[in-house]
Design an enzyme around this catalytic site. Structure first.
Site, short mmCIF file in Angstrom:
data_model
loop_
_atom_site.label_atom_id
_atom_site.label_comp_id
_atom_site.label_asym_id
_atom_site.label_seq_id
_atom_site.Cartn_x
_atom_site.Cartn_y
_atom_site.Cartn_z
N ARG A 139 0.72 -1.12 -0.13
CA ARG A 139 -0.06 0.11 0.11
C ARG A 139 0.99 1.19 0.09
NH1 ARG A 139 -3.07 -0.33 4.74
NH2 ARG A 139 -1.61 1.22 5.68
N TYR A 193 -17.70 20.53 -10.43
CA TYR A 193 -18.19 19.14 -11.10
C TYR A 193 -19.26 18.55 -9.78
CZ TYR A 193 -17.86 14.06 -11.22
OH TYR A 193 -17.87 12.72 -11.77
N LYS A 238 -9.86 10.42 -17.42
CA LYS A 238 -10.15 11.16 -18.48
C LYS A 238 -9.22 11.07 -19.63
CE LYS A 238 -13.87 12.22 -16.16
NZ LYS A 238 -15.10 11.33 -16.07
#
Ligand code: PLP
Length: 401
Positions: free
Chosen positions: A62, A115, A213
């Site tokens: 992690r 957003y 994106k």
């Protein structure tokens, strides 16, 4: 360590070149051009001394792997950042960035063009943890923003252009106001990517990407990134560690892979996007195109001053039209899918609903606001598809202009 490439002061490497050659040195891993995709939780210590001192480059899956390092280092170089941290989605990156700099009792200023799920995060989770949010007019000037500051205003969040509505913001001026008052500046820079705008060079502390994106670019992965300035890096790293955020190696690799071709993809999105936007601006069904790289756009001067390019996402206000006719338009186009994401190879169109979200300034549009993403298809094919859509719309609504 990434390889160092010879540069001279007269000719530094262009960002397009740098993003191909940063983050990972093939010589560090047997000459393979791409970094290894390391699936890991357990990492063994070499010996007891390393274990007792907890002194080893990698100690647990992690907290770091060669795969994580490659993407983080490449993006840090591209963003000009002290550090970059990865999150499992763009929205998770927004949460991480906001939580890294806010505490109970703090006040947050957020652009009204934000957003929508970021707004929901502020209005629910942050509110529950004692952070109060005020939304401001996206086109506010420096004095207007300064007037909204309270003694406990700790952070200012920007997004330019707005995801659905495309207002530009004067990032250097607004950042200067915030910094002068000791506030942290955050920016969702997903539209431009760090290739076309580098927020940290304009006063931003935490630059956020929905790498879902353009960085990934193929509509097949969710991932987010936060790049931090020197002064925001410690708190970002601490919050990332404390939340236990982790992104799977295959998803990191897809983003890494996408990054390598982002410059050529973005050039095409930009060119085709402008072609289709200009064509739409000449159509009688469209009253206004919202694209900051068009000279008639109110945000053009700022875009031209600060950005080095435009992506393929923009808005178009349609003239008033019946719901049935708009549905005909949407159901007739075939190359434009109806989907919420963007930044992939495919073209998309959706009806945006800013009127449902705005709280600082009521939304004033003439008719439906349509958000277009122009993909990598031939722009002539896209225009022909839209022409068919408009013809079907007119046939269904003969009185509409
Ligand atoms: C501007 C912007 N920021 C953040 C996000 C969130 O990204 P993700 O869907 O990866 O959570 C999106 C997604 O559409 C977006 O458009």
């Amino acid at each position: 360590m990434p390889p160092s490439h010879p540069t001279d002061e007269d000719r530094p490497l262009a960002p397009e070149t740098r993003l191909l050659h940063t983050g990972y040195d093939p010589r560090a891993y047997h000459g393979f051009v791409n970094p290894p995709v390391v699936h890991a939780s357990t990492v063994l210590f070499n010996d007891a001394a390393a274990h007792v001192a907890n002194a080893q480059k990698y100690t647990y899956g992690r907290t770091g792997t060669p795969t994580i390092d490659a993407l983080e280092l490449a993006l840090a170089e591209l963003e000009g950042a002290a550090t970059v941290r990865l999150a499992p989605s763009g929205l998770a990156a927004v949460s991480l960035a906001l939580m890294s700099c806010l505490s109970a009792g703090d006040h947050l200023l957020v652009t009204d063009s934000i957003y929508a799920p970021t707004r929901r995060l502020c209005d629910t989770v942050l509110k529950r943890f004692g952070v109060e949010t005020t939304y401001y007019d996206p086109e506010v000037d420096a004095d207007g923003l300064a007037a909204l500051f309270r003694p406990n205003t700790r952070a200012v969040m920007l997004e330019a252009p707005g995801t659905a509505t495309f207002e530009m913001q004067d990032v250097p001026a607004l950042s200067a106001v915030a910094r002068a008052r000791g506030a942290v500046v955050l920016m969702d820079n997903t539209w431009a990517t760090p290739l076309f705008f580098r927020p940290l060079e304009h006063g931003v502390d935490l630059s956020i990407q929905a790498a879902t994106k353009y960085i990934s670019g193929h509509s097949d992965v969710l991932i987010g990134t936060v790049a931090a300035s020197e002064r925001a890096a410690h708190d970002l790293t601490a919050m990332h560690r404390n939340l236990g955020l982790h992104v799977g190696p295959d998803d990191i690799y897809l983003a890494w892979r996408g990054l390598k071709t982002m410059a050529v993809r973005l050039a095409r999105h930009q060119e085709s996007g402008l072609t289709v936007a200009r064509w739409l601006a000449g159509r009688p069904e469209v009253t206004r195109v919202r694209h900051p790289a068009l000279p008639e756009d109110p945000g053009y001067a700022i875009w031209k001053r600060d950005f080095t390019g435009a992506s393929g996402l923009f808005g178009a206000d349609f003239a008033p039209v019946s719901d049935a006719a708009l549905r005909r338009f949407l159901d007739t186009v075939t190359l434009f899918g109806m989907g919420y994401s963007w930044g992939g190879f495919e073209s998309l169109v959706i009806k945006a609903r800013p009127e449902e979200a705005r709280t600082a300034v009521p939304w004033r549009g003439t008719g439906p606001l349509m958000r277009f993403h122009i993909g990598l298809e031939d722009p002539g094919d896209l225009i022909a598809d839209l022409e068919r859509g408009f013809a079907a719309m007119a046939a269904s609504d003969p009185d509409a202009e």
